[in-house]
Write an enzyme that holds these catalytic residues in place. Sequence first.
Site, PDB file in Angstrom:
ATOM      1  N   ASP A  97       1.207  -6.965 -12.730  1.00 13.76           N
ATOM      2  CA  ASP A  97       0.903  -6.658 -11.331  1.00 13.76           C
ATOM      3  C   ASP A  97      -0.576  -6.268 -11.164  1.00 13.76           C
ATOM      4  OD1 ASP A  97       1.617  -6.079  -8.643  1.00 13.76           O
ATOM      5  OD2 ASP A  97       2.014  -3.978  -9.121  1.00 13.76           O
ATOM      6  N   HIS A 135       0.315   0.889  -0.388  1.00 13.08           N
ATOM      7  CA  HIS A 135       0.891   1.450  -1.618  1.00 13.08           C
ATOM      8  C   HIS A 135       1.099   2.960  -1.460  1.00 13.08           C
ATOM      9  CE1 HIS A 135      -1.179  -2.195  -3.390  1.00 13.08           C
ATOM     10  NE2 HIS A 135       0.051  -2.325  -3.842  1.00 13.08           N
TER      11      HIS A 135
HETATM   12  P1  13P Z   1       4.760   1.258  -3.702  1.00 13.49           P
HETATM   13  O1  13P Z   1       4.232   2.206  -4.720  1.00 13.49           O
HETATM   14  O2  13P Z   1       4.394   1.666  -2.308  1.00 13.49           O
HETATM   15  O3  13P Z   1       6.227   1.038  -3.826  1.00 13.49           O
HETATM   16  O4  13P Z   1       4.035  -0.140  -3.910  1.00 13.49           O
HETATM   17  C1  13P Z   1       4.372  -0.916  -5.013  1.00 13.49           C
HETATM   18  C2  13P Z   1       3.501  -2.087  -5.167  1.00 13.49           C
HETATM   19  O5  13P Z   1       3.158  -2.765  -4.227  1.00 13.49           O
HETATM   20  C3  13P Z   1       3.078  -2.447  -6.527  1.00 13.49           C
HETATM   21  O6  13P Z   1       2.196  -3.505  -6.540  1.00 13.49           O
END
Ligand code: 13P
Length: 280
Positions: A81, A177
Amino acid sequence: MLVNMRELLADAMDGNYAVGSFSVANMEMVLGVLKAAEELKAPVILQIAEVRLKQSPLEVIGPLMVAAAENASTPVAVHFDHGKTLEKITQALDIGFTSVMFDGSHLPLEENIEFTKRVISVADEYDAAVEAEIGCVGGSEDGSEDIAINCTKTEDAVRFESETQVDALAIAIGNAHGNYKSTPNLRFDILEDVEKNTDVALVLHGGTGITPEDFVRCSHTGIKKINIATATFDSVEKTVSSWYNDGKIKGYYDLQAAEVEGAYQNAKKHILIFGSDNKA
Ligand code: 13P
């Protein structure tokens, strides 16, 4: 079983649901997410972001994620990611990740397209899928930066898709996020327009705190992958804390079980909302 993320997204398009992509930081979270996936017969994605490698080194957690996916009874893709560097993206591919993200959302569109194409040509050698991002999702993966939201423009998405043929495209529609300070007002007008004008599987980042109704609407409007990170970490922490309060933790292995349980409950809740249960 370990699968290419492309397969999961294609099935999600056909079935009109979204696949949960859960960030993990340790073995307990991996086990909790996969327990939920197996119980609900759901395809899932396990992911870790480049900024999180300081807590969970890629060379340690990466092979663990891949091995867990290989041993699961449901289809599991392993995804890198918010890749920032070609070095770490290549390392993830070498370890066996079946999907990588290059996050060039901070770059001018032109440069984002060029770098994404380079990442795609590397990932092609491993037959791995690639996710990119345009527009700016608010906040940052580790809460260290206060990135402002900059919603995706449809014409950028159309151009990005035609020039890169990327497998998955993260878009910004008011999502951020981390925990939202107030309930987010997602721009469904933008999402609908992007969906109408593109064929690529769209990705929603910043899943924590989005309402179940909005998740369902997103999953029926082109969003095929939804990222959840903070909610997992919060659920693990809260479960551990409540088990301590209830006197359920008498030793290390009870603590470990509480962590697995926290990740399991959170993944289960989201899989049911995303409609990916019984799709394996
Ligand atoms: P969150 O931490 O808001 O759930 O976001 C996760 C995300 O988009 C990881 O790339």
